[in-house]
Scaffold this motif. Structure first.
Motif, PDB file in Angstrom:
ATOM      1  N   THR A   1      31.001 -48.460  -6.944  1.00 32.95           N
ATOM      2  CA  THR A   1      31.797 -49.528  -6.741  1.00 32.95           C
ATOM      3  C   THR A   1      31.545 -50.425  -5.826  1.00 32.95           C
TER       4      THR A   1
ATOM      5  N   TYR B   1      32.408 -53.612  -3.259  1.00 28.01           N
ATOM      6  CA  TYR B   1      33.563 -54.015  -2.640  1.00 28.01           C
ATOM      7  C   TYR B   1      32.753 -55.269  -1.639  1.00 28.01           C
TER       8      TYR B   1
ATOM      9  N   ARG C   1      36.691 -39.350   3.502  1.00 22.88           N
ATOM     10  CA  ARG C   1      36.567 -40.830   3.190  1.00 22.88           C
ATOM     11  C   ARG C   1      35.236 -41.393   3.679  1.00 22.88           C
TER      12      ARG C   1
ATOM     13  N   GLU D   1      33.652 -44.895   3.176  1.00 27.27           N
ATOM     14  CA  GLU D   1      34.362 -45.897   2.884  1.00 27.27           C
ATOM     15  C   GLU D   1      34.928 -46.882   4.258  1.00 27.27           C
TER      16      GLU D   1
ATOM     17  N   ASP E   1      38.995 -50.272   6.157  1.00 26.38           N
ATOM     18  CA  ASP E   1      38.980 -49.729   5.136  1.00 26.38           C
ATOM     19  C   ASP E   1      38.117 -50.641   4.110  1.00 26.38           C
TER      20      ASP E   1
ATOM     21  N   LEU F   1      37.324 -50.434   1.152  1.00 21.92           N
ATOM     22  CA  LEU F   1      38.193 -50.895  -0.174  1.00 21.92           C
ATOM     23  C   LEU F   1      39.229 -51.852  -0.173  1.00 21.92           C
ATOM     24  N   THR F   2      39.849 -52.059   0.962  1.00 20.40           N
ATOM     25  CA  THR F   2      40.947 -52.901   0.922  1.00 20.40           C
ATOM     26  C   THR F   2      40.953 -53.947   1.780  1.00 20.40           C
TER      27      THR F   2
END
Length: 140
Positions: A35, A37, A71, A74, A86, A88-89
């Motif tokens: 995925t 990001y 994690r 990540e 992070d 992812l965010t």
């Protein structure tokens, strides 16, 4: 929102990253277990090139004397002062509600003609690549 092709799925494999400049903004595109990001390549602390930092995991809350590591892949650590974010965010690990780095949408889109050399819109910043699977596209 403009689309910017940053490479192919084959070029940015799991655990890899690519840093690109789009409209004067440096952005890191990360592949975390398939995925994608994207984060602005600037640490909010003092402007370090954040996306050049190490990608690791982190410890989780646990009992005294117990260390749980999770994690992996990540967490992005700033190369200057070690601030952790992070991927992812874009939120920081130490104060996720107040300190974050700008995150951007990333999609994987199939090639228009199934591969080969197609003519690109000259207004879209592209890189010379051969398309083998899908394209990784940054929306900025």
């Amino acid at each position: 929102m403009a689309k910017h092709i940053v490479g192919t799925v084959a070029e940015i494999g799991p655990g890899q990253r690519r840093i690109v400049e789009v409209n004067g903004v440096s952005v890191g595109v990360f592949n975390v277990r398939g995925t994608y990001y994207a984060l602005r390549n600037s640490c909010p602390h003092q402007g370090a090139p954040l996306c050049l930092g190490s990608v690791k995991g982190t410890t989780l809350p646990s009992a005294p004397g117990e260390y749980l590591w999770a994690r992996e892949g990540e967490i992005l650590r700033c190369p200057w002062h070690g601030w952790e974010f992070d991927i992812l965010t874009g939120r920081s690990l130490f104060n996720p509600h107040r300190v974050r780095v700008k995150a951007y949408e990333v999609t994987v889109e199939p090639p228009e003609d199934g591969g080969g050399d197609e003519e690109e819109d000259p207004a879209v910043q592209t890189y010379p690549v051969t398309v083998e699977a899908g394209r990784v596209v940054l929306h900025l």
